[in-house]
Write a protein that holds these residues in place. Structure first.
Motif, mmCIF file in Angstrom:
data_model
loop_
_atom_site.group_PDB
_atom_site.id
_atom_site.type_symbol
_atom_site.label_atom_id
_atom_site.label_comp_id
_atom_site.label_asym_id
_atom_site.label_seq_id
_atom_site.Cartn_x
_atom_site.Cartn_y
_atom_site.Cartn_z
ATOM 1 N N UNK A 1 0.837 -1.214 0.000
ATOM 2 C CA UNK A 1 0.000 0.000 0.000
ATOM 3 C C UNK A 1 0.865 1.255 0.000
ATOM 4 N N UNK A 2 0.335 2.315 -0.568
ATOM 5 C CA UNK A 2 1.050 3.587 -0.560
ATOM 6 C C UNK A 2 0.918 4.280 0.786
ATOM 7 N N UNK A 3 1.450 5.479 0.867
ATOM 8 C CA UNK A 3 1.346 6.267 2.094
ATOM 9 C C UNK A 3 1.338 7.740 1.728
ATOM 10 N N UNK A 4 0.884 8.556 2.676
ATOM 11 C CA UNK A 4 0.827 9.999 2.458
ATOM 12 C C UNK A 4 1.964 10.627 3.262
ATOM 13 N N UNK A 5 2.950 11.204 2.613
ATOM 14 C CA UNK A 5 4.075 11.786 3.356
ATOM 15 C C UNK A 5 3.658 13.039 4.128
ATOM 16 N N UNK A 6 4.472 13.407 5.113
ATOM 17 C CA UNK A 6 4.214 14.628 5.866
ATOM 18 C C UNK A 6 3.096 14.441 6.858
ATOM 19 N N UNK A 7 2.556 15.545 7.326
ATOM 20 C CA UNK A 7 1.472 15.521 8.305
ATOM 21 C C UNK A 7 0.521 16.676 8.049
ATOM 22 N N UNK A 8 -0.710 16.585 8.562
ATOM 23 C CA UNK A 8 -1.679 17.667 8.321
ATOM 24 C C UNK A 8 -1.186 18.984 8.908
ATOM 25 N N UNK A 9 -1.621 20.105 8.342
ATOM 26 C CA UNK A 9 -1.170 21.408 8.834
ATOM 27 C C UNK A 9 -1.778 21.746 10.187
ATOM 28 N N UNK A 10 -1.145 22.661 10.876
ATOM 29 C CA UNK A 10 -1.637 23.173 12.146
ATOM 30 C C UNK A 10 -2.871 24.028 11.871
ATOM 31 N N UNK A 11 -3.998 23.700 12.481
ATOM 32 C CA UNK A 11 -5.229 24.449 12.242
ATOM 33 C C UNK A 11 -5.202 25.841 12.867
ATOM 34 N N UNK A 12 -4.224 26.108 13.729
ATOM 35 C CA UNK A 12 -4.071 27.449 14.289
ATOM 36 C C UNK A 12 -3.344 28.350 13.295
ATOM 37 N N UNK A 13 -2.487 27.776 12.483
ATOM 38 C CA UNK A 13 -1.746 28.554 11.494
ATOM 39 C C UNK A 13 -1.710 27.787 10.173
ATOM 40 N N UNK A 14 -2.881 27.591 9.527
ATOM 41 C CA UNK A 14 -2.906 26.834 8.277
ATOM 42 C C UNK A 14 -2.217 27.602 7.160
ATOM 43 N N UNK A 15 -1.689 26.896 6.178
ATOM 44 C CA UNK A 15 -1.008 27.575 5.069
ATOM 45 C C UNK A 15 -2.004 28.342 4.205
#
Length: 328
Positions: free
Chosen positions: A270-284
């Motif tokens: 199976x594949x994977x998603x690199x990184x992690x979700x952004x901080x909801x206090x300071x989203x990009x």
């Protein structure tokens, strides 16, 4: 968003922000979707994507640290966001919309018999007598596969699967139009999960109840879903018919998520998603998935709208801009 004749619930630009010591957390940030009659809408997403906050916003079960709570939620022809708290409690909460919370044991009072707890919404919100309410509870227990012998038992005397069925009965006992299920099978073994999902499918078929199933479990959700809404960092990035989503996901996040699900007889890992979700206090700024997206390009620095490649799908991704333009 245009409301069709079979639309039961229509949510437009729903926003729920929390005030924290570090700043404002944008848990639900401009979410829009609709729920049709006798439909199961699955809300998928990673932990921290805002799924449970969406359920709390719809049911108005809000903590004290609210920074912003706004939007429009039409239940039939009534905007329930315009109701005061007392009117909402009497007209909507547990009457027309009900919630099955995570962790059934925590949702039940350990020193009150389960039959009395399930009867409480009928006695509080409908003013029913105890005898009349207990008759309805017994009927609802049978629907969810719980013996009426369990009416006089305490929560600690039941297995995890039975407690989950009792909490489901508590949501169904008032015969609401919409039942929101927040990770209803997350703490259960695989066989019990399958049993609970079969109960939900039967109730949907026989009672015509509409469900919003909130989960991170792709495999379990596919059992019930008519449509899928995928949340990421407080936003819905794709909403599609279930068949389209599971077989032909459109958003890069949807594609990577489906690629990460193990399949029987799958030759490759199976594949994977690199990184992690952004901080909801300071989203990009721009697309919130851009930092993890293999298809990122220059325009992703701008916040994408929700494009509609066809009538069954909305996708919040700039990759579909040209596709929509060609279609028009």
């Amino acid at each position: 968003m245009t409301q069709s004749a079979d639309t039961l619930l229509q949510v437009s630009d729903l926003t729920l922000h929390y005030r924290t010591r570090r700043g404002t957390a944008r848990a639900v940030d401009g979410v829009s979707f609709d729920l049709r009659r006798n439909e199961a809408l699955v809300v998928l997403g990673e932990s921290g994507s805002g799924k449970s906050s969406l359920a709390k916003a719809l049911m108005r079960l809000l903590p004290r640290n609210i920074e912003r709570f706004s939007g429009q939620v039409m239940l039939g022809d009534m905007d329930i966001m315009q109701l005061g708290d007392e009117a909402f409690r009497k007209q909507v909460q547990w009457n027309r919309m009900a919630l099955v919370m995570q962790a059934a044991m925590n949702a039940l009072n350990p020193v009150v018999r389960v039959g009395e707890q399930v009867a409480e919404p009928l006695r509080v919100h409908r003013g029913w007598s105890k005898d009349r309410a207990m008759e309805r509870v017994a009927e609802t227990f049978r629907k969810v596969g719980v013996s009426t012998d369990f009416l006089q038992r305490y929560p600690f005397e039941l297995s995890g699967g039975m407690r989950q069925r009792v909490v489901l009965a508590m949501a169904l006992v008032t015969e609401p139009d919409v039942v929101i299920l927040d990770e209803p099978t997350s703490a259960l073994d695989v066989l019990t999960q399958a049993s609970i999902m079969n109960v939900l499918k039967r109730i949907k078929r026989e009672e015509g109840t509409s469900f919003i199933l909130i989960t991170h479990d792709v495999a379990t959700s596919s059992e019930l879903a008519d449509r899928v809404a995928l949340m990421y960092a407080g936003q819905i990035v794709e909403i599609s018919d279930a068949r389209d989503f599971f077989h032909y996901p459109a958003h890069p996040y949807s594609q990577m998520l489906m690629d990460s699900v193990p399949r029987l007889h799958q030759a490759e890992a199976p594949g994977y998603i690199p990184g992690e979700p952004p901080d909801l206090i300071d989203p990009p700024t721009g697309c919130r998935f851009a930092d993890r997206c293999p298809s990122r390009f220059s325009k992703c620095s701008q916040d994408p709208p929700a494009f509609s490649p066809d009538e069954r799908r909305r996708v919040r991704c700039w990759l579909h801009e040209d596709e929509v333009a060609r279609g028009s």
